[in-house]
Design an enzyme around this catalytic site. Structure first.
Site, mmCIF file in Angstrom:
data_model
loop_
_atom_site.group_PDB
_atom_site.id
_atom_site.type_symbol
_atom_site.label_atom_id
_atom_site.label_comp_id
_atom_site.label_asym_id
_atom_site.label_seq_id
_atom_site.Cartn_x
_atom_site.Cartn_y
_atom_site.Cartn_z
ATOM 1 N N ARG A 24 0.874 -1.185 0.000
ATOM 2 C CA ARG A 24 0.000 0.000 0.000
ATOM 3 C C ARG A 24 0.908 1.232 0.000
ATOM 4 N NH1 ARG A 24 -1.774 0.906 6.382
ATOM 5 N NH2 ARG A 24 0.340 0.786 7.153
ATOM 6 N N CYS B 105 2.526 6.709 -7.502
ATOM 7 C CA CYS B 105 3.212 7.918 -7.946
ATOM 8 C C CYS B 105 2.272 9.098 -7.720
ATOM 9 C CB CYS B 105 3.535 7.772 -9.431
ATOM 10 S SG CYS B 105 4.136 9.301 -10.156
ATOM 11 N N GLU C 272 -1.927 8.191 5.949
ATOM 12 C CA GLU C 272 -0.496 8.283 6.235
ATOM 13 C C GLU C 272 0.344 8.501 4.962
ATOM 14 O OE1 GLU C 272 0.535 4.842 8.581
ATOM 15 O OE2 GLU C 272 -0.587 5.570 10.313
ATOM 16 N N CYS D 281 8.637 8.905 -5.256
ATOM 17 C CA CYS D 281 8.673 8.190 -6.528
ATOM 18 C C CYS D 281 9.721 8.848 -7.417
ATOM 19 C CB CYS D 281 7.301 8.254 -7.185
ATOM 20 S SG CYS D 281 7.255 7.508 -8.821
ATOM 21 N N CYS E 266 10.052 8.134 -10.865
ATOM 22 C CA CYS E 266 9.749 7.840 -12.273
ATOM 23 C C CYS E 266 10.050 9.056 -13.154
ATOM 24 C CB CYS E 266 8.293 7.412 -12.411
ATOM 25 S SG CYS E 266 7.118 8.772 -12.306
ATOM 26 N N CYS F 295 7.957 12.076 -12.403
ATOM 27 C CA CYS F 295 8.378 12.821 -11.208
ATOM 28 C C CYS F 295 9.666 13.605 -11.480
ATOM 29 C CB CYS F 295 8.550 11.871 -10.023
ATOM 30 S SG CYS F 295 6.964 11.267 -9.374
ATOM 31 N N GLU G 2 -5.351 7.638 15.341
ATOM 32 C CA GLU G 2 -5.066 6.218 15.570
ATOM 33 C C GLU G 2 -4.160 6.070 16.773
ATOM 34 O OE1 GLU G 2 -3.390 4.016 12.292
ATOM 35 O OE2 GLU G 2 -4.677 5.005 10.827
ATOM 36 N N HIS H 85 -2.484 -7.162 14.777
ATOM 37 C CA HIS H 85 -2.401 -5.802 15.316
ATOM 38 C C HIS H 85 -3.527 -5.604 16.329
ATOM 39 C CE1 HIS H 85 -2.383 -1.479 15.691
ATOM 40 N NE2 HIS H 85 -1.271 -1.415 14.990
HETATM 41 ZN ZN LIG Z 1 6.393 9.133 -10.167
#
Ligand SMILES: [Zn+2]
Length: 690
Positions: free
Chosen positions: A119, A123, A158, A163, A165, A168, A316, A367
């Site tokens: 998770r 990007c 969160e 990234c 790539c 980016c 949390e 958890h």
């Molecule tokens: Zn990217």
């Protein structure tokens, strides 16, 4: 100054208590929803965060939507008096999207694109990801923005990571061109790129840092971190833009965490309410003393509160243990209530958990949760949660109250990034965060409220501003501090301050650069010490703070020359024995202290701040002696004050209160003058503000 703020949602003007809830995992078990709602009421829960990782349950195929389960859930909540923070699901995407549009997958620093999985791995630049997020968020907003059960947007989850790539990289160059007026020469100078012939002659040559490429240009590293933070915030803004217009009254938050890659102070500017996820590993020490961790946690609560200077949400926390820390210890008796109410003491208007019910499978099945796999309420943890529910129900008058502070600690992301990248003076551990916490702990032990601010924030509201290791500081912020002191403020700085400017170039002409006149010193040399090296701080007889004794100095030592400052303490040994290690400079109406070395004992910081705050008339919450490991924090609406006395010392303690009359809010009876606090004990007291 407003001391009583409106509740976060007018629909739910009470202390919020609840958890992350994922009923979509249980659709094949229809009896679970009934049971959950029954037990939520039993635990005194009134809010759940829903939809956080529900994308595939809401859009099982591209363009095919299923809201039935969420409709039913929210309608059941309405009927049961339970409210919801509704999440946008961008924290984890469906596999169909990764398969069809590989550009949404993140590229790591090594320039390898991730496969689908995990998770928080998309990007932030990808136009496809932005478009897909916009579509699902719009659908959610159209359907639920006015739902009676929904009290706020929980944007994604969160945010974090980066990234590398091509999309980016291109966006990074656009960001640089804007920042440096499209002038490559300015970039090269700002980054000192002539070093090792790193001068760039075309924008296309600039790449993000990489383990097999560039990591040695500090200015580039710093700008990349700023870009990543900005791009993440920009993505969050994109999500907010898609939901906001459907109900402008609906407050927007995103749950922050201990992620140093995002400048949360900047991110807070686009949110209506701050929320964060707190997971301290309680009971880490052998002797049961949680004092240092409690100070660490208190600092973070104060920081998140200070971003908007109004109540925040504890979004949390675990009701018992986590499953991702190196060892998963249960909360000992009392700790759940103590740690939950610690958040409230520092300004939270909620206590919320991850998670309501343990998943049956996958990575978070162990958890901590309110409801365990046994599926019923007859557990120790459920009892602890229900007890907190009961206490919170007694604290509704605390909702919206403030925590006025006369002391501020400077804690900046820019500085945090730069100081860790410095290469020298102590690569085995500069300990920036730990140092900030050590200073904070001194005030926390005294029960003195603290705000946590950035170097560009206004200093005038504070009587004392403390800036541990302010390594990066611009000329402009240096001038602001100088003016603050000239106008009567009290300032404290340490070693390794005023070293570099905002693009990580060393200040020329002598350290601490723009703080030199304020502090009245010149730091000629600074050294790192081995862990085995011990020097000492010897306090001068009759010093104006009346500090006495010797303390151990370790890890970092700076050799300073006085340029107007006076000596309060000196080094004990080595060739610089007798030279100044603690000084004070008078400038205009104010004073500026400088600590040239790192003192080991926590007691030093307590005594130092006791003396300084007493000198300038800063009042502690309780005018009485607090044993080590006990703190008192206060919230107020200007008429009533709510005092939270907390025992993290690991042993039973008693304190003599300060003679004012107090009501114990849990018993509804007057508090005895002697307050007994068992291990992990807490007292919530009310007194008149006048
Ligand atoms: Zn990217």
């Amino acid at each position: 100054m407003t001391l009583k703020h409106p509740a976060i949602s007018s629909k739910a003007p009470f202390m919020l208590h609840g958890a992350d809830y994922s009923p979509e995992q249980w659709l094949k078990y229809p009896e679970v929803l009934d049971e959950d709602i029954r037990m939520m009421k039993l635990a005194g829960c009134n809010v759940m965060s829903v939809g956080i990782f529900s994308w595939v349950s809401l859009e099982p195929e591209e363009g095919v939507f299923n809201f039935e389960w969420l409709d039913e859930l929210l309608d059941r909540f309405t009927a049961s008096g339970i409210y919801a923070f509704l999440a946008t699901p961008s924290g984890a995407r469906p596999a169909w999207m990764s398969q069809k549009y590989p550009e949404v997958l993140r590229v790591e620093r090594n320039r390898v694109r991730n496969l689908h999985g995990f998770r928080h791995n998309h990007c932030y630049t990808s136009p496809v990801y932005r478009e897909k997020t916009k579509i699902i968020n719009t659908k959610l907003a159209e359907r639920y923005a006015d739902h009676p059960a929904v009290i706020g947007w929980h944007i994604s989850n969160e945010f974090g990571g980066e990234c590398h790539c091509d999309l980016c990289q291109a966006e990074f160059r656009v960001w640089l061109k804007k920042k440096y007026d499209n002038n490559l020469d300015t970039v090269n100078h700002a980054w000192w790129a002539t070093f090792w012939s790193h001068t760039f002659t075309s924008w296309e040559q600039i790449e993000s840092p990489a383990p097999h490429g560039e990591t040695q240009v500090h200015g580039l590293n710093l700008d990349w971190r700023r870009f990543v933070s900005d791009q993440t915030i920009n993505f969050c803004q994109h999500e907010i833009d898609t939901v906001r217009s459907y109900n402008p009254e609906m407050p927007v938050t995103t749950n922050m965490h201990n992620i140093d890659g995002i400048d949360y102070r900047e991110m807070s500017k686009i949110l209506d309410v701050i929320s964060w996820d707190a997971y301290p590993s309680w009971h880490f020490t052998d002797d049961g003393d949680d004092t240092n961790l409690a100070a660490w946690t208190g600092f973070h609560h104060d920081m998140f509160r200070s971003f908007k200077n109004k109540p925040f949400l504890l979004m949390e926390s675990t009701p018992s243990l986590t499953n991702w820390q190196s060892v998963s210890k249960m909360k000992r008796p009392g700790m759940h209530k103590l740690s939950s109410l610690q958040a409230v003491a520092h300004g939270s208007d909620s206590v919320q958990y991850f998670q309501w019910r343990k998943s049956r499978g996958s990575s978070e099945k162990f958890h901590g949760a309110v409801v365990d796999h046994c599926g019923h309420e007859h557990t120790r943890v459920f009892g602890d949660v229900a007890e907190v529910g009961k206490v919170l129900a007694e604290l509704n008058e605390v909702v919206g109250t403030s925590t006025p502070a006369e002391v501020a600690i400077l804690f900046d992301w820019d500085n945090r990034w730069a100081v860790k990248d410095a290469q020298g003076i102590r690569n085995s551990g500069l300990k920036y965060e730990e140092t900030v916490i050590q200073h904070y702990r001194g005030l926390w032990e005294l029960g003195i409220p603290v705000d946590v601010i950035g170097s560009s924030d206004e200093l005038a509201p504070y009587k004392l501003v403390i800036a541990p290791m302010l390594y990066l500081i611009s000329e402009e912020n240096g001038r602001n501090i100088e003016q603050y002191v000239e106008n009567g403020g009290t300032f404290l700085a340490t070693y390794w301050s005023g070293v570099v400017n905002e693009t990580d170039l060393c200040h020329l002409g002598g350290f601490p650069g723009p703080l030199r006149r304020t502090l009245g010193i010149w730091a000629e040399e600074t050294e790192g010490l081995h862990s085995r090296d011990v020097n000492g701080l010897v306090l001068e007889a009759g010093n104006e703070l009346n500090l006495t004794g010797d303390y151990e100095a370790h890890e970092i030592a700076e050799l300073i020359h006085l340029e107007g400052a006076e000596t309060l303490g000196t080094y004990q040994s080595d060739f610089y024995a007798g030279r100044p290690a603690l000084t004070v400079n008078r400038l205009g109406e104010g004073k500026a202290y400088h600590l040239a070395t790192r003192v080991k004992e926590n007691a030093f910081y307590t005594e130092l701040y006791r003396a300084i705050t007493s000198d300038i008339g800063v009042q502690p919450v309780l005018d009485c002696e607090l044993p080590v490991g006990i703190t008192a924090q206060v919230r107020t609406d200007g008429e009533q004050e709510y005092v939270f006395v907390q025992n993290f010392s690991g042993t039973a303690q008693a304190i003599e209160l300060d003679g004012r009359s107090y009501l114990n809010m849990e018993t509804g009876k007057p508090a005895a003058p002697k307050l007994e606090l068992p291990i992990n004990g807490l007292a919530i007291l009310k007194r008149s503000a006048h």
